[in-house]
Design a protein around this motif. Sequence first.
Motif, short mmCIF file in Angstrom:
data_model
loop_
_atom_site.label_atom_id
_atom_site.label_comp_id
_atom_site.label_asym_id
_atom_site.label_seq_id
_atom_site.Cartn_x
_atom_site.Cartn_y
_atom_site.Cartn_z
N ASN A 109 0.81 -1.21 0.00
CA ASN A 109 0.00 0.00 0.00
C ASN A 109 0.85 1.27 0.00
O ASN A 109 0.39 2.34 0.36
CB ASN A 109 -0.94 0.01 1.20
CG ASN A 109 -0.19 0.07 2.52
OD1 ASN A 109 1.00 -0.19 2.58
ND2 ASN A 109 -0.91 0.41 3.57
N GLU A 110 2.09 1.17 -0.44
CA GLU A 110 3.00 2.30 -0.48
C GLU A 110 3.62 2.45 -1.87
O GLU A 110 3.61 1.51 -2.66
CB GLU A 110 4.11 2.14 0.56
CG GLU A 110 3.62 2.17 1.99
CD GLU A 110 4.74 1.92 2.98
OE1 GLU A 110 4.67 2.51 4.08
OE2 GLU A 110 5.67 1.15 2.67
N ASN A 144 2.18 6.79 1.15
CA ASN A 144 0.98 5.99 0.94
C ASN A 144 0.62 6.01 -0.55
O ASN A 144 0.75 7.03 -1.21
CB ASN A 144 -0.19 6.55 1.77
CG ASN A 144 -1.40 5.66 1.73
OD1 ASN A 144 -1.91 5.33 0.67
ND2 ASN A 144 -1.85 5.26 2.90
#
Length: 119
Positions: free
Chosen positions: A11-12, A23
């Motif tokens: 998720n980065e 993010n």
Amino acid sequence: MNEASTEKADNEKFCADCGEIINIKAEICPKCGVRQMIAPNSFAYTAPNGKSKIAAALLAFFLGGFGVHHFYLGNVGLGILYLLFCWTFIPAFVSLIEFILLLVMTDDRFNEKYGQIDQ
């Protein structure tokens, strides 16, 4: 810098300017403040001048017989021509072809043709 700090999670992502891990949904990097680019072929993509390929295609499909999509894209001359000949239904048929062409057009090509910022 240690090896663990350069690994990112699912998720980065890396900032496009400074390379900081941020993010994946971040629009602006919290470290350097640079706005992140939207991924190519995204439905939310807009050109630098704010024009949307999807909006232009939808206008061509629903209101193309009146040339509304040409007014939206800045082609006022073609928009007026479509208005003058809308009673013949020829612009309606042409706009259906333009609808398909807008849908299959790449984001880069759309930027070249319609995405220039007027000054």
